[in-house]
Design a protein around this motif. Structure first.
Motif, PDB file in Angstrom:
ATOM      1  N   GLY A 110       0.822  -1.216   0.000  1.00 22.17           N
ATOM      2  CA  GLY A 110       0.000   0.000   0.000  1.00 22.17           C
ATOM      3  C   GLY A 110       0.851   1.258   0.000  1.00 22.17           C
ATOM      4  N   MET A 111       1.974   1.213   0.747  1.00 19.93           N
ATOM      5  CA  MET A 111       2.865   2.371   0.779  1.00 19.93           C
ATOM      6  C   MET A 111       3.430   2.661  -0.612  1.00 19.93           C
ATOM      7  N   VAL A 112       3.839   1.609  -1.328  1.00 18.12           N
ATOM      8  CA  VAL A 112       4.377   1.811  -2.677  1.00 18.12           C
ATOM      9  C   VAL A 112       3.286   2.317  -3.617  1.00 18.12           C
ATOM     10  N   TRP A 113       2.088   1.797  -3.483  1.00 17.15           N
ATOM     11  CA  TRP A 113       1.002   2.199  -4.356  1.00 17.15           C
ATOM     12  C   TRP A 113       0.614   3.664  -4.116  1.00 17.15           C
ATOM     13  N   VAL A 114       0.474   4.020  -2.847  1.00 22.03           N
ATOM     14  CA  VAL A 114       0.138   5.418  -2.537  1.00 22.03           C
ATOM     15  C   VAL A 114       1.257   6.347  -3.018  1.00 22.03           C
ATOM     16  N   GLY A 115       2.516   5.935  -2.802  1.00 24.17           N
ATOM     17  CA  GLY A 115       3.640   6.754  -3.271  1.00 24.17           C
ATOM     18  C   GLY A 115       3.604   6.926  -4.771  1.00 24.17           C
ATOM     19  N   HIS A 116       3.271   5.834  -5.468  1.00 23.63           N
ATOM     20  CA  HIS A 116       3.169   5.932  -6.926  1.00 23.63           C
ATOM     21  C   HIS A 116       2.050   6.888  -7.337  1.00 23.63           C
ATOM     22  N   LEU A 117       0.893   6.834  -6.664  1.00 25.73           N
ATOM     23  CA  LEU A 117      -0.207   7.750  -6.990  1.00 25.73           C
ATOM     24  C   LEU A 117       0.213   9.210  -6.793  1.00 25.73           C
ATOM     25  N   LEU A 118       0.878   9.485  -5.670  1.00 24.12           N
ATOM     26  CA  LEU A 118       1.296  10.865  -5.398  1.00 24.12           C
ATOM     27  C   LEU A 118       2.290  11.358  -6.442  1.00 24.12           C
ATOM     28  N   VAL A 119       3.271  10.502  -6.769  1.00 23.88           N
ATOM     29  CA  VAL A 119       4.296  10.914  -7.723  1.00 23.88           C
ATOM     30  C   VAL A 119       3.713  11.057  -9.124  1.00 23.88           C
ATOM     31  N   ALA A 120       2.889  10.106  -9.531  1.00 28.42           N
ATOM     32  CA  ALA A 120       2.409  10.076 -10.913  1.00 28.42           C
ATOM     33  C   ALA A 120       1.341  11.123 -11.179  1.00 28.42           C
ATOM     34  N   HIS A 121       0.603  11.614 -10.153  1.00 26.91           N
ATOM     35  CA  HIS A 121      -0.541  12.488 -10.413  1.00 26.91           C
ATOM     36  C   HIS A 121      -0.461  13.849  -9.733  1.00 26.91           C
ATOM     37  N   TRP A 122       0.432  14.037  -8.755  1.00 24.77           N
ATOM     38  CA  TRP A 122       0.502  15.346  -8.088  1.00 24.77           C
ATOM     39  C   TRP A 122       1.925  15.860  -7.944  1.00 24.77           C
ATOM     40  N   LEU A 123       2.828  15.039  -7.466  1.00 33.93           N
ATOM     41  CA  LEU A 123       4.170  15.527  -7.134  1.00 33.93           C
ATOM     42  C   LEU A 123       5.111  15.571  -8.336  1.00 33.93           C
ATOM     43  N   TYR A 124       4.652  15.073  -9.479  1.00 32.95           N
ATOM     44  CA  TYR A 124       5.545  15.037 -10.642  1.00 32.95           C
ATOM     45  C   TYR A 124       5.997  16.438 -11.056  1.00 32.95           C
ATOM     46  N   ARG A 125       5.234  17.474 -10.696  1.00 30.18           N
ATOM     47  CA  ARG A 125       5.583  18.857 -11.085  1.00 30.18           C
ATOM     48  C   ARG A 125       6.882  19.310 -10.424  1.00 30.18           C
ATOM     49  N   TRP A 126       7.146  18.777  -9.224  1.00 26.88           N
ATOM     50  CA  TRP A 126       8.301  19.238  -8.450  1.00 26.88           C
ATOM     51  C   TRP A 126       9.432  18.199  -8.414  1.00 26.88           C
ATOM     52  N   LEU A 127       9.205  17.049  -9.026  1.00 19.59           N
ATOM     53  CA  LEU A 127      10.205  15.984  -8.981  1.00 19.59           C
ATOM     54  C   LEU A 127      10.796  15.785 -10.372  1.00 19.59           C
ATOM     55  N   PRO A 128      12.034  15.246 -10.424  1.00 23.63           N
ATOM     56  CA  PRO A 128      12.616  14.958 -11.737  1.00 23.63           C
ATOM     57  C   PRO A 128      11.865  13.809 -12.404  1.00 23.63           C
ATOM     58  N   PRO A 129      11.952  13.774 -13.758  1.00 26.48           N
ATOM     59  CA  PRO A 129      12.658  14.705 -14.651  1.00 26.48           C
ATOM     60  C   PRO A 129      11.823  15.959 -14.906  1.00 26.48           C
ATOM     61  N   SER A 130      12.478  17.004 -15.309  1.00 29.78           N
ATOM     62  CA  SER A 130      11.768  18.254 -15.570  1.00 29.78           C
ATOM     63  C   SER A 130      10.894  18.109 -16.812  1.00 29.78           C
ATOM     64  N   GLY A 131       9.757  18.790 -16.794  1.00 28.00           N
ATOM     65  CA  GLY A 131       8.830  18.738 -17.914  1.00 28.00           C
ATOM     66  C   GLY A 131       8.000  17.470 -17.948  1.00 28.00           C
ATOM     67  N   ASP A 132       8.020  16.700 -16.889  1.00 31.10           N
ATOM     68  CA  ASP A 132       7.235  15.458 -16.860  1.00 31.10           C
ATOM     69  C   ASP A 132       5.751  15.789 -16.742  1.00 31.10           C
ATOM     70  N   SER A 133       4.915  14.946 -17.297  1.00 29.10           N
ATOM     71  CA  SER A 133       3.466  15.132 -17.232  1.00 29.10           C
ATOM     72  C   SER A 133       2.840  14.035 -16.394  1.00 29.10           C
ATOM     73  N   GLY A 134       1.587  14.251 -15.996  1.00 28.42           N
ATOM     74  CA  GLY A 134       0.884  13.285 -15.165  1.00 28.42           C
ATOM     75  C   GLY A 134       0.582  11.994 -15.917  1.00 28.42           C
TER      76      GLY A 134
END
Length: 416
Positions: A110-134
């Motif tokens: 569950g921790m990995v899944w929630v982390g993936h949701l946050l990274v893939a749909h919200w935090l991608y704006r502030w995390l590498p690589p630059s210019g990444d989309s949701g």
């Protein structure tokens, strides 16, 4: 001890998972050029940690699954390519569930899944690589399906292992129970054989000692009786101990049964006990196990009369019915000690014999004095489950009847 513990680590499977993760991640990185961050030394370290901790998955499954999940989360958060890093988490979760740490496995996944949701749909704006989309939400269904499949497979393996462990425990308990029953059977046989023979020997030794000077001929007769009783006891002890031979060997001698009752009466007479035997009904085929049990019950009852009763006479009545044998052994008493009915082991052995065949037994003082043993044993076809091992090869016996003057009085009444 340390070298032995290290040898038990799952090196082969861990090395295989590591090779798949490292090579698969390199291949995945080539297919995601320009979309994800390239693999660098830090990415390789994270992949190595996620796999290396799996060496502890059998000893420390909770630690292994959480460290692997944490390394995978950091790997995804750093923007590295999607790939077989999830395989390390899956293996750790699988091992944790199988080991019984279901909550830890679900929490790590569950921790990995929630982390993936946050990274893939919200935090991608502030995390590498630059210019990444949701990421598209549809891919989450695939991720959820893989998670459910992994956990379901792990649960299935865990349940099967628990079933196998339960079956092994039941088999071990059954084997131990059979061994205990065999030891108890042998102890019961030895008790019945030795108690009866030693009682006769003890009485005759006392007679011989008392008459050694005044009546040497009678003393010689007592010694002859002692020799015969000891020889018979040794023979029966050997027969009981023969069951310790290799499995499958046939008994060398038939087990005793009611056809040897005249011999038992003669032995009791040599100990100074007059026994009157009565039979009621026609004796047909008697299963060897029932025949042996009936003989041992009569033997133990007469032994108790010799040892614990002041009466010098006893009466044995055997009733043959259509479906059972009824035994009654009476003496007129009085008791010569506190254990009027005999030793606790003897009475317990009689009850165990009757219960093993589905029969009943009562051993109580009579209202008019003395002691009475009543037993009912069912007549049913002999089978390996309810027949003693040393009685299975016994041939069908005929009834022998004998009369020895004033010592034995035996009558037979046949039903029309």
């Amino acid at each position: 001890m340390r070298a032995r513990s290290t040898a038990r680590l799952p090196w082969p499977s861990t090395i295989l998972v590591g090779a798949i993760v490292m090579i698969g991640s390199s291949v995945a990185a080539r297919g995601q050029l320009g979309e994800r961050a390239p693999l660098d030394l830090f990415a390789r370290v994270l992949l190595f940690v996620a796999v290396a901790v799996l060496l502890l998955r059998h000893r420390r499954p909770v630690l292994a699954v959480f460290v692997s999940a944490a390394a995978a989360m950091i790997y995804l958060g750093a923007g590295y390519p999607y790939g077989p890093v999830f395989l390390a988490v899956a293996v750790g979760s699988f091992s944790a569930v199988v080991a019984g740490h279901r909550r830890a496995a679900w929490s790590a996944v569950g921790m990995v899944w929630v982390g993936h949701l946050l990274v893939a749909h919200w935090l991608y704006r502030w995390l590498p690589p630059s210019g990444d989309s949701g990421a598209p939400w549809g891919q989450e269904l695939g991720v959820a399906a893989w998670v459910v499949a992994i956990v379901a497979a792990a649960e299935f393996v865990r349940v099967r292992r628990e079933q196998w462990a339960s079956q092994r425990a039941e088999r071990d308990a059954a084997e131990k129970r059979r061994a205990d029953e065999e030891r108890l059977r042998m102890a019961r046989e030895l008790h019945d054989v030795l108690a009866h023979s030693i009682s006769v020997i003890n009485v005759q030794a006392g007679v011989g000692r008392a008459l050694l000077d005044s009546d040497p001929e009678q003393a010689r007769t007592a010694l002859t009786t002692i020799k015969a009783a000891s020889k018979e006891a040794l023979g029966e002890v050997r027969q009981v101990l023969d069951t310790l031979r290799a499995p499958g060997d046939a008994p060398r001698a038939p087990a005793p049964g009611l056809d040897r009752l005249p011999e038992l009466v003669d032995q009791a007479a040599s100990a100074g006990l007059t026994v009157a035997v009565e039979t009621d009904g026609a004796r047909n085929a008697v299963p060897p196990g029932t025949d042996l049990a009936a003989f041992r019950i009569v033997q133990e009852a007469l032994t108790n009369v010799v040892r614990h009763s002041g009466s010098r006479s006893a009466r044995v009545r055997i009733g043959y019915g259509a479906d059972r044998i009824r035994l009654r052994i009476d003496d007129e008493g009085p008791a010569t000690g506190s254990e009027a009915g005999g030793s606790g082991n003897g009475l317990a052995g009689m009850r165990e014999r009757a219960a093993a065949l589905g029969g009943t037994i009562e051993a109580d003082p009579r209202p008019d004095g003395g002691f009475r043993v009543l037993a009912e044993l069912p007549l049913r076809p002999a089978s390996p489950e309810d027949t003693a091992p040393d009685a299975r090869e016994e041939a069908t016996r005929g009834t022998k009847q004998d009369t020895t003057g004033d010592t034995v009085q035996e009558t037979t009444e046949e039903t029309p």
